[in-house]
Every structure is written in structure tokens, then in C-alpha cells.
Design a protein around this motif. Sequence first.
Motif, PDB file in Angstrom:
ATOM      1  N   GLN A  55      39.827   2.124 -66.100  1.00  0.00           N
ATOM      2  CA  GLN A  55      39.223   2.341 -66.725  1.00  0.00           C
ATOM      3  C   GLN A  55      38.244   2.908 -65.209  1.00  0.00           C
ATOM      4  O   GLN A  55      37.606   2.027 -64.930  1.00  0.00           O
ATOM      5  CB  GLN A  55      38.395   2.554 -67.801  1.00  0.00           C
ATOM      6  CG  GLN A  55      39.546   2.864 -68.329  1.00  0.00           C
ATOM      7  CD  GLN A  55      39.286   2.522 -69.713  1.00  0.00           C
ATOM      8  OE1 GLN A  55      38.766   1.229 -70.563  1.00  0.00           O
ATOM      9  NE2 GLN A  55      38.783   3.508 -71.286  1.00  0.00           N
ATOM     10  N   ALA A  68      40.968  -0.786 -72.542  1.00  0.00           N
ATOM     11  CA  ALA A  68      39.991  -1.333 -73.455  1.00  0.00           C
ATOM     12  C   ALA A  68      39.601  -0.238 -74.677  1.00  0.00           C
ATOM     13  O   ALA A  68      38.930  -0.990 -75.495  1.00  0.00           O
ATOM     14  CB  ALA A  68      39.757  -2.117 -72.340  1.00  0.00           C
ATOM     15  N   LYS A  69      38.866   0.805 -74.084  1.00  0.00           N
ATOM     16  CA  LYS A  69      38.164   1.063 -74.480  1.00  0.00           C
ATOM     17  C   LYS A  69      38.067   2.658 -74.529  1.00  0.00           C
ATOM     18  O   LYS A  69      39.129   3.162 -73.582  1.00  0.00           O
ATOM     19  CB  LYS A  69      36.739   1.035 -74.059  1.00  0.00           C
ATOM     20  CG  LYS A  69      35.968   1.849 -72.393  1.00  0.00           C
ATOM     21  CD  LYS A  69      35.016   0.631 -72.232  1.00  0.00           C
ATOM     22  CE  LYS A  69      34.261   0.988 -70.817  1.00  0.00           C
ATOM     23  NZ  LYS A  69      33.265   0.157 -70.857  1.00  0.00           N
ATOM     24  N   THR A  70      38.073   3.241 -75.156  1.00  0.00           N
ATOM     25  CA  THR A  70      38.750   5.381 -75.144  1.00  0.00           C
ATOM     26  C   THR A  70      37.494   5.842 -73.843  1.00  0.00           C
ATOM     27  O   THR A  70      36.218   4.914 -73.344  1.00  0.00           O
ATOM     28  CB  THR A  70      37.662   5.675 -76.483  1.00  0.00           C
ATOM     29  OG1 THR A  70      36.164   5.691 -76.684  1.00  0.00           O
ATOM     30  CG2 THR A  70      38.068   5.847 -77.314  1.00  0.00           C
ATOM     31  N   THR A  73      40.008   7.823 -68.682  1.00  0.00           N
ATOM     32  CA  THR A  73      41.306   7.231 -67.812  1.00  0.00           C
ATOM     33  C   THR A  73      41.821   7.642 -66.755  1.00  0.00           C
ATOM     34  O   THR A  73      42.678   8.658 -67.443  1.00  0.00           O
ATOM     35  CB  THR A  73      42.164   6.535 -69.122  1.00  0.00           C
ATOM     36  OG1 THR A  73      41.366   6.150 -70.320  1.00  0.00           O
ATOM     37  CG2 THR A  73      43.348   5.581 -68.421  1.00  0.00           C
ATOM     38  N   ALA A 132      39.968   6.672 -80.420  1.00  0.00           N
ATOM     39  CA  ALA A 132      40.550   5.086 -80.375  1.00  0.00           C
ATOM     40  C   ALA A 132      42.042   5.021 -81.105  1.00  0.00           C
ATOM     41  O   ALA A 132      42.291   5.671 -82.422  1.00  0.00           O
ATOM     42  CB  ALA A 132      40.053   3.839 -80.433  1.00  0.00           C
ATOM     43  N   GLY A 158      41.296   1.407 -77.103  1.00  0.00           N
ATOM     44  CA  GLY A 158      39.431   1.537 -77.418  1.00  0.00           C
ATOM     45  C   GLY A 158      40.007   0.642 -78.949  1.00  0.00           C
ATOM     46  O   GLY A 158      39.697   0.153 -80.369  1.00  0.00           O
ATOM     47  N   TYR A 160      40.271  -2.799 -80.832  1.00  0.00           N
ATOM     48  CA  TYR A 160      40.126  -4.882 -81.153  1.00  0.00           C
ATOM     49  C   TYR A 160      41.464  -5.427 -81.277  1.00  0.00           C
ATOM     50  O   TYR A 160      42.176  -4.758 -82.846  1.00  0.00           O
ATOM     51  CB  TYR A 160      39.160  -4.697 -82.039  1.00  0.00           C
ATOM     52  CG  TYR A 160      37.707  -4.309 -81.895  1.00  0.00           C
ATOM     53  CD1 TYR A 160      37.406  -5.284 -80.281  1.00  0.00           C
ATOM     54  CD2 TYR A 160      37.025  -3.292 -82.326  1.00  0.00           C
ATOM     55  CE1 TYR A 160      35.792  -4.327 -80.374  1.00  0.00           C
ATOM     56  CE2 TYR A 160      36.154  -2.848 -81.988  1.00  0.00           C
ATOM     57  CZ  TYR A 160      35.326  -3.489 -81.049  1.00  0.00           C
ATOM     58  OH  TYR A 160      33.669  -3.026 -80.469  1.00  0.00           O
TER      59      TYR A 160
END
Length: 202
Positions: A55, A68-70, A73, A132, A158, A160
Motif C-alpha cells: 500500500q 492492513a487497510k482498505t 493496493t 474491508a 482492513g 482487525y
Amino acid sequence: MRGLSKRRIWAAALALIGALGFASTGALAHGGVKLEQDECVFKIGPSNMHFIAYQRTGEEEEFCEAVAKTGPTVIALEAVSDELRDMAMGVRIVKTEGNATEASNAAATVFKLEPKIYRNGIMTFEHDFKDAGHYVAIVTVRDDLGNEFVSQFPFSVGLYTFWGLIEYILYGVGFVSLVAVMVVALRAKSKKYKEEAASQPA
């Protein structure tokens, strides 16, 4: 009293180092892969393939099974053997609910590239993950004779995870420890100045 202050400073410093060290371990456990380490590997046909996600925003870090996150990518699929590098490679990214069998649902496809031959056997593409969730990369390789191999690589975006939560907690502990070190050091320094001032003749 000065010895006690020094011991407190050292204790807080050790707590800070330990917290940051565990946080780094947690980052690796929940999917982050440092650049100097090997990438994630999965089996396809007679050989292996690397899956790498990167990312552009945030830390300079590569990911495998847990992005890790939206957001935008970059994903790279790299053939390991020379045999695979001569084959056409294609990919389909499918959003699932954590069940790999759902990957056959064409309606869940969020990205697709038809098989073709890539220079050096590395297929690189970018996709903007809006949601996510759990995803599966369905990779297809095909040779000149029409022989075809298909493999799946599940990953999340995305979400946790347990290790991710531990990482945030440990970073918080590290921050508190750093503040404690600063407070103890400032108090010790202030006390030293007061003692020196009191010892001076009037």
C-alpha cells in the motif's frame, strides 16, 4: 534518593524497549512482512508462486494474508520456476465471507485479469479495495498446449485481528512508558538543581 531515581528511569526505559519490541513482533504476526524477509508463497501446479501486497500510504511495508487497510493496493504475483514464467498468468479477486468455497461465485468478483504472459513471470496490478473483508485471489496459469492450473490464495483487507489489537495495545504501553521516562527524568533533574541550590552558601 538519586539512586532510586536512576533505577526508576532504567525501569521505565526497559519497559519502553520491551513494549516496542513486542509491538514489532505483533506486526509481523498479523500479516506485515518486512521488506528484507521472504514473501508469502502458495502452491500452483508443479511449482510455487509469491503473493505480495503493498500500500502506497503508511509505513513502507509489504503484506501477505492480512492487508492492513482498505484503499489502493498494489499486488504482485511472481512465478518461482522458469516453467511458470513461460506460462500465461491470470487472476480474479473475489470477495467472500471467509469461506473459500464462495470463490466460485462470479457475482462476487471485484477484479479480473485474463491470462497472458508477463515479462520475468511477474504480474503486477493495482486495485482499490473499497470494503474491508475476506478476499480470495484465484490465480490461473496456462501453457501453450492448453494445460491449465488454478490455485487460490485467501487474504483479508482492513480487518482487525487479535495480533493487530495486541499491537495497538503495546504501542500504547510504549507511549505511556516514554512519557514516564520523561517525567521521572525531569523530576530528578529538578530535584538535583534544588539540592545544589540549597547547598550553596548564602
